[in-house]
Design a protein around this motif. Structure first.
Motif, short mmCIF file in Angstrom:
data_model
loop_
_atom_site.label_atom_id
_atom_site.label_comp_id
_atom_site.label_asym_id
_atom_site.label_seq_id
_atom_site.Cartn_x
_atom_site.Cartn_y
_atom_site.Cartn_z
N ARG A 3 74.23 -46.20 -127.50
CA ARG A 3 73.58 -46.00 -128.68
C ARG A 3 72.91 -47.21 -129.42
N VAL A 4 71.64 -47.17 -129.69
CA VAL A 4 71.08 -48.24 -130.81
C VAL A 4 71.56 -48.02 -132.22
N GLU A 5 72.19 -48.78 -132.64
CA GLU A 5 72.82 -48.70 -133.99
C GLU A 5 71.72 -48.88 -134.89
N SER A 6 70.86 -49.78 -134.72
CA SER A 6 69.81 -49.88 -135.60
C SER A 6 68.77 -49.01 -135.97
N MET A 7 68.77 -48.15 -135.03
CA MET A 7 67.56 -46.92 -134.97
C MET A 7 68.15 -45.61 -135.51
N TYR A 8 68.91 -45.52 -136.30
CA TYR A 8 69.58 -44.08 -136.95
C TYR A 8 69.00 -43.99 -138.19
N ILE A 9 68.47 -42.66 -138.42
CA ILE A 9 67.84 -42.39 -139.75
C ILE A 9 68.63 -41.08 -140.00
N TYR A 10 69.26 -41.17 -141.25
CA TYR A 10 69.96 -40.08 -141.95
C TYR A 10 69.26 -39.09 -142.56
#
Length: 420
Positions: free
Chosen positions: A210-217
């Motif tokens: 998982r790329v933590e910085s690339m999450y959009i909620y």
């Protein structure tokens, strides 16, 4: 004849014999009619400006496919089929290019039984699509059978994360980025609600994290929880210029929006793969399409309040107006245009534009629900364009059901579209 194709033909003959002597005539009709994707369809045409005709070549997944993925890889029923290319050097330092194909919810059988995996990835070196796609392997941690294993974990709990569905993928430097949507709950056909859009990354093509910085909620940017990346060589000089990410909300009813990040340096210099990855993984580097002003496109930086309350509901910020279902965009050199293929209600649509963000022209019908039973999506990539783009191969899901609603099959088919 391709590797494994002879085996597949023999399997089909054995299945046909068993159907003739062990099941009803109705079952025989199902297989013979191509419901299972083993029979090529006739050409279909709606007389549009650019499309000559479309047909199905063969199934890509399941026991009736060019490769029997059920027997060999425990992939009996699955959908989507999102293609992208992956280039790497093997142990002999030779450059190799594979076609990778992402599938969604996957089961051991076509009737949605057996082991449920939210996503799997096929690997093939078969770029000759005229007689189907031979699948060489699946990404797998199964050292005994090589059965397809899940890349991104799905919790499989409704109202938390029912499943983790891939929506797109691309390669930057030595890394594969797989985009996915976290489906919170399913609704009626064509309706679902997401709680996030996320990304997993691999630098060896096998293990994804998982790329933590690339999450959009969803509470911040609802129209970017279902994402489709596209690397663009804007001036066609062999050097990648931009990564565009196109987004819609859950389901197939919202409009399409996009954001982009430059893959070059501040002075337009070429960056290393690692430098490009650093840019891509920082969402602060992206700008967002916000419509046109005096005929010129406008791009804005991310602002949480504005995006959540204004941008998400602005029709001017749409690249393609609603409804826009599962979609694919790539540059077609034959047309000299960017080609968008997507689902609009019960129809597959093609639209063309001079830039990835539009404006897109009129809708051209590829297929309708009168042509195929319960179909969706039309995924393609540059490597699936032949004759300089005059022939377009794409992957389409089918979920044919009986009159009672029972699932007859759940598979991905290879389609061929000829342009005028």
């Amino acid at each position: 004849m391709k590797k494994r194709k002879l085996v597949s033909v023999l399997v089909l003959l054995l299945v046909s014999v068993s159907l003739l002597f062990g099941q009803s005539a109705g079952a025989v009709a199902e297989v013979s009619s191509g419901v299972n994707g083993d029979v090529a369809s006739d050409w279909i045409s709606y007389g549009t400006e650019h499309i000559e005709g479309t047909r199905r070549i063969s199934a890509v997944t399941g026991r009736y496919a060019t490769t029997n993925t059920q027997e060999l890889f425990d992939v009996g029923g699955t959908d989507l089929g999102i293609p992208f290319t992956y280039t790497y050097k093997n142990e002999a330092e030779e450059e190799k290019t594979e076609l990778r194909i992402l599938f969604g919810d996957t089961f051991s059988t076509e009737h949605l039984q057996g082991i449920w995996r939210s996503n799997v990835m096929a690997i093939t070196e078969d770029f000759d699509f005229l007689d189907g796609i031979t699948i060489d392997s699946f990404v797998s941690t199964d050292t005994v059978n090589g059965y397809a294993t899940e890349l991104i974990p799905g919790i499989h709990v409704s109202q938390q994360q029912m499943t983790a569905i891939p929506t797109g993928a691309m390669q930057i430097g030595d890394a594969i980025y797989v985009y996915y949507m976290g489906v919170r709950v399913w609704g009626d056909d064509g309706e679902w609600w997401n709680n996030l859009g996320g990304v997993y990354k691999s630098t060896d093509g096998l293990i994804f994290s998982r790329v933590e910085s690339m999450y959009i909620y969803a509470n911040k940017m609802a129209n970017f929880t279902q994402n489709y990346p596209l690397v663009v060589d804007e001036d066609h000089d062999g050097t990648d210029d931009w990564l565009y990410v196109f987004g819609i909300s859950g389901g197939r009813s919202s409009g399409l929006r996009c954001m982009r990040v430059s893959l070059k340096g501040e002075n337009d210099e070429v960056l290393t793969g690692a430098e490009q990855q650093a840019r891509v993984e920082n969402l602060d580097n992206y700008t967002y399409f916000n419509g046109y002003e005096n005929g010129e496109p406008t791009w804005i930086p991310y602002n949480e309040h504005y995006m959540a309350l204004v941008w998400n509901y602005s029709e001017e910020a749409e690249v393609i107006s609603a409804p826009c279902g599962e979609m694919s965009i790539c540059y077609n050199p034959y047309l000299g245009k960017y080609m968008a293929t997507y689902q609009q209600h019960n129809t597959l649509i093609m639209k063309l534009a001079d830039t990835p963000y539009g404006p897109y022209g009129k809708s051209e019908i590829i297929l309708t629900s009168s042509d195929f039973n319960t179909f969706y999506n039309a995924f393609t990539t540059s490597a699936m364009l032949k004759d300089d783009g005059k022939t377009v191969y794409f992957l389409m899901s089918q979920w044919p059901r009986s009159d009672s609603g029972a699932t007859l099959n759940y598979f991905v088919g290879l389609m061929e579209m000829k342009l005028k």
